[in-house]
Scaffold this active site. Sequence first.
Site, mmCIF file in Angstrom:
data_model
loop_
_atom_site.group_PDB
_atom_site.id
_atom_site.type_symbol
_atom_site.label_atom_id
_atom_site.label_comp_id
_atom_site.label_asym_id
_atom_site.label_seq_id
_atom_site.Cartn_x
_atom_site.Cartn_y
_atom_site.Cartn_z
ATOM 1 N N ASP A 1 3.040 -2.909 11.817
ATOM 2 C CA ASP A 1 2.905 -4.585 12.276
ATOM 3 C C ASP A 1 1.667 -4.320 12.018
ATOM 4 O O ASP A 1 1.347 -6.286 12.315
ATOM 5 C CB ASP A 1 3.673 -4.250 13.486
ATOM 6 C CG ASP A 1 4.049 -3.172 14.087
ATOM 7 O OD1 ASP A 1 3.359 -2.144 13.830
ATOM 8 O OD2 ASP A 1 5.448 -2.282 14.130
ATOM 9 N N HIS B 1 -0.110 0.669 15.486
ATOM 10 C CA HIS B 1 1.088 0.859 14.231
ATOM 11 C C HIS B 1 2.640 0.574 15.567
ATOM 12 O O HIS B 1 3.698 1.082 15.122
ATOM 13 C CB HIS B 1 1.424 2.118 14.600
ATOM 14 C CG HIS B 1 -0.154 2.798 13.710
ATOM 15 N ND1 HIS B 1 -1.499 2.791 13.667
ATOM 16 C CD2 HIS B 1 0.347 3.415 11.889
ATOM 17 C CE1 HIS B 1 -2.115 3.537 12.793
ATOM 18 N NE2 HIS B 1 -0.770 3.097 12.202
ATOM 19 N N GLN C 1 2.265 -2.409 6.028
ATOM 20 C CA GLN C 1 2.327 -0.924 6.119
ATOM 21 C C GLN C 1 2.719 -0.366 7.475
ATOM 22 O O GLN C 1 3.956 -0.149 7.947
ATOM 23 C CB GLN C 1 1.295 -0.103 5.911
ATOM 24 C CG GLN C 1 0.851 1.680 5.717
ATOM 25 C CD GLN C 1 0.084 2.188 5.473
ATOM 26 O OE1 GLN C 1 -0.942 2.338 5.400
ATOM 27 N NE2 GLN C 1 0.624 2.498 3.692
ATOM 28 N N PHE D 1 -1.288 -4.116 11.247
ATOM 29 C CA PHE D 1 -1.861 -4.045 9.469
ATOM 30 C C PHE D 1 -0.998 -5.709 9.791
ATOM 31 O O PHE D 1 -1.654 -6.025 8.891
ATOM 32 C CB PHE D 1 -1.339 -3.638 9.102
ATOM 33 C CG PHE D 1 -1.898 -1.818 9.535
ATOM 34 C CD1 PHE D 1 -1.947 -1.792 10.527
ATOM 35 C CD2 PHE D 1 -1.438 -0.632 8.043
ATOM 36 C CE1 PHE D 1 -2.650 0.018 10.720
ATOM 37 C CE2 PHE D 1 -2.006 0.256 9.165
ATOM 38 C CZ PHE D 1 -2.453 0.520 10.200
ATOM 39 N N GLU E 1 0.922 -1.085 0.190
ATOM 40 C CA GLU E 1 0.009 -0.054 -0.070
ATOM 41 C C GLU E 1 0.946 1.418 0.263
ATOM 42 O O GLU E 1 1.942 0.981 0.890
ATOM 43 C CB GLU E 1 -1.012 -0.182 1.365
ATOM 44 C CG GLU E 1 -1.770 -0.920 1.611
ATOM 45 C CD GLU E 1 -2.391 -1.707 2.662
ATOM 46 O OE1 GLU E 1 -2.200 -1.016 3.230
ATOM 47 O OE2 GLU E 1 -2.767 -2.490 2.859
ATOM 48 N N LEU F 1 -6.351 -1.804 -0.587
ATOM 49 C CA LEU F 1 -5.797 -1.947 0.480
ATOM 50 C C LEU F 1 -6.405 -3.079 1.813
ATOM 51 O O LEU F 1 -7.519 -3.142 1.888
ATOM 52 C CB LEU F 1 -6.869 -0.506 1.530
ATOM 53 C CG LEU F 1 -5.545 1.292 1.425
ATOM 54 C CD1 LEU F 1 -5.348 1.651 0.456
ATOM 55 C CD2 LEU F 1 -6.354 1.736 2.748
ATOM 56 N N ALA F 2 -5.645 -4.229 1.434
ATOM 57 C CA ALA F 2 -6.417 -5.130 1.536
ATOM 58 C C ALA F 2 -5.058 -6.401 2.276
ATOM 59 O O ALA F 2 -4.460 -6.272 0.970
ATOM 60 C CB ALA F 2 -7.560 -5.794 0.611
ATOM 61 N N GLU F 3 -4.393 -6.525 3.077
ATOM 62 C CA GLU F 3 -3.344 -7.275 3.813
ATOM 63 C C GLU F 3 -3.596 -8.512 3.194
ATOM 64 O O GLU F 3 -2.670 -8.994 2.561
ATOM 65 C CB GLU F 3 -3.051 -7.301 4.826
ATOM 66 C CG GLU F 3 -2.077 -5.885 5.234
ATOM 67 C CD GLU F 3 -3.271 -4.777 5.734
ATOM 68 O OE1 GLU F 3 -4.282 -4.855 4.885
ATOM 69 O OE2 GLU F 3 -3.204 -3.701 5.791
ATOM 70 N N TYR G 1 -2.001 -8.605 10.633
ATOM 71 C CA TYR G 1 -3.188 -9.927 11.173
ATOM 72 C C TYR G 1 -4.057 -9.639 10.382
ATOM 73 O O TYR G 1 -4.515 -11.048 10.270
ATOM 74 C CB TYR G 1 -3.538 -9.315 12.605
ATOM 75 C CG TYR G 1 -2.626 -8.895 13.302
ATOM 76 C CD1 TYR G 1 -1.929 -10.239 13.780
ATOM 77 C CD2 TYR G 1 -2.624 -7.561 14.246
ATOM 78 C CE1 TYR G 1 -1.003 -10.030 14.801
ATOM 79 C CE2 TYR G 1 -1.740 -7.263 14.898
ATOM 80 C CZ TYR G 1 -0.561 -8.103 15.557
ATOM 81 O OH TYR G 1 0.249 -8.322 16.734
ATOM 82 N N PRO G 2 -4.699 -8.941 9.616
ATOM 83 C CA PRO G 2 -6.246 -9.688 8.900
ATOM 84 C C PRO G 2 -4.718 -10.290 7.513
ATOM 85 O O PRO G 2 -6.105 -11.431 6.660
ATOM 86 C CB PRO G 2 -5.842 -8.296 8.014
ATOM 87 C CG PRO G 2 -5.465 -6.972 9.236
ATOM 88 C CD PRO G 2 -5.066 -7.528 9.725
#
Lengths: 381, 338
Positions: free
Chosen positions: B84, B129, B82, B86, B29, B58-60, B88-89
């Site tokens: 840490d 973050h 982007q 983020f 991203e 925007l989709a991990e 988890y998804p």
Amino acid sequence: MPLNNDADATQDELVQLIAPNGERRSNAAYDRWVSDVDDAGLQALYEDMIVIRRIDAEATALQRQGELALWPPLLGQEAAQIGSGRALREDDFVFSSYRENGVAYCRGVDLTDLLRVWRGNASSGWDPYAINMAPPQVIIGAQTLHATGYAMGVLADGADSVAVTYFGDGATSQGDVNEAMVFAASYQAPVIFFCQNNQWAISEPVRLQAHVPIAHRAPGFGIPSVRVDGNDVLACLAVTREALDRARTGGGPTFIEAVTYRMGPHTTADDPTRYRDANELEDWAAKDPIARLAALLDARGLLSAEVSDAVKATADDVAARLREGCISMPEPQILDVFKHVYSEPNSWLDRQQDHYEQYLTYFDSADADSAASNLSKEANR
Amino acid sequence: MSTMTFGRAINAGLRRAMEDDPKVVLMGEDIGKLGGVFRITDGLQKDFGSHRVLDTPLAESGILGTAVGLAYRGYRPVVEIQFDGFIYPAFDQIVCQVAKLHYRTQGAVKVPLTIRVPFGGGIGSPEHHSESPEAYFTHTSGLRVVSVSNPQDAFVMIQQAIASDDPVLYFEPKRRYHVKGEVDEAVDLNATSMSDARVVTEGSDVTLVTYGPLVPTARDAAIAASDDGVSVEVIDLRSLAPIDFATVEKSVRKTGRLVITHEAAQSGGLGAEIAASITERCFYHLEHAPVRVTGFDIPYPYSKLEFHHLPDLDRILDGVDRALGRSNSLSSRSGLEG
């Protein structure tokens, strides 16, 4: 909580080339995609469906006899799998869930390889690059992203092969399937989303997943979609060919919803009588994909006793080979579990393997010592 | 040899890897025109094109899952998460797909995927973050996990991670991005392995094991301890999975005392693994139970209090005192240390 029961009621909008009674329906938009399917072609599709139904029955029997731990039957979904599977080119790549044994058959899978996972002898049955089909995916919907990524790679390579991903109605609730559609549309990736809406996600009905027909979602992502009668092998062939052509010529992704029915259980561990009305099964049995093609063939004089016997003989042969392959499958070796965790050496795993080998050797030698000791006792008596 | 910041060193390493192998593609991203929120990929899309530096939706899970598909097709994707929190998804795709595909296919499919994760705290960010999720991934077989602590390692190890045929999580200590250091760009990449730990400072009384953002703090603690007559050997693990236990073991056999420090929460963390493994390997050489100086078992705290959560020089020195049996914050307690 009230559920919308209309999500699947709009049968009239399905692409259909063969009616449930076997009557050939003309369709201006889709007939041209199957204009090359002659009498022999129809007979070949019939044979394919008979064979995979037989594979399914044989594997189910093997499970009941304790030779397989589990089996996910495809009974009722033969047309969707053969129609789409026979549309593909060798260099197209399939990312499926665990029920696409008919598609794997179309890809030329070795019959024994179909059973390795379910017998518990391997984590996957085949080399994906040997038949251009990824191993069965158990995590619902995860493979749709792999297909989309693969298709992005095809695009970057300037190639014209297509990635095709198979998933069920339940998977459409998953984030991954929706993210896959976002990515596919964003990059105009040559990927086909082939949803086999078989009405049930284990015991959850499709109306729990969707308040509108599933195919209606894709246009919201910018992806053209089509609803096809999933029990009509010719229609499934036609819509897949159209989608493949779109993908190969730069038209990007397509979403196909094949409306079909899983006539058996979710897997051999499941009992659909707990959640499913028997009448529903009867209704769908009247739309059986094999029966309707048989009716068409019969009406055209293409299902002579000779043809029927030949098809039956082929199915018998495949079933015998499947059974033989299953029963004669060599037992896996203990230390194989340590192989291929990494491509490169890993000190943690090497140590654990080393310790376990020592352990095995220790007990082997202890057994040998003990056996030797028993022998000497015998000798001293 | 040139001086560059940590962030710049990663950028230079990425650039080198992309020049060397046209199959290396970057995904994430905001990594294109913007150069990433930390500017680590600055200028790369301009120089290599948007087909090799992909700005993604925007989709991990989408980013990781499509990267798996690209790996199927023979590419070597480098994914930027982007922040840490983020990651988890994308957890399912990483632990169920990325980690297992090679095993599942009996080696037929390689996943030479690098997942870059700016991690750790200390920059005053809001929630999600500043996390240290490394232990989730060190627990998963099939993944390699590394963390870098200086510009030279950052430059070399990003290239080694990309060159590896195994998937690698590459944890970047974001609070050190602007730290400058010498980078030898002519270094032979094969001269070292990212799996090997590095002895940062030699010592004889206590072994202090750490990685990533706390390496400079640990080194400062060693300097402070030496003023107090205590000789601390600092080890930068560099690789968190697998851990180079041979290097740690050798040090502990010499010092007899082990302190482990990391920002991540204590329970089930790497400190526990290191303490257990080293105790197994050199129980009779230990003069004291291994000591952990870690973040608390709490959600990452709001930024005005984060410096209590993050091990600092004084907390590490207190841990060293515990390992030495010297007067420390817990020494007035009777019985076992809690």
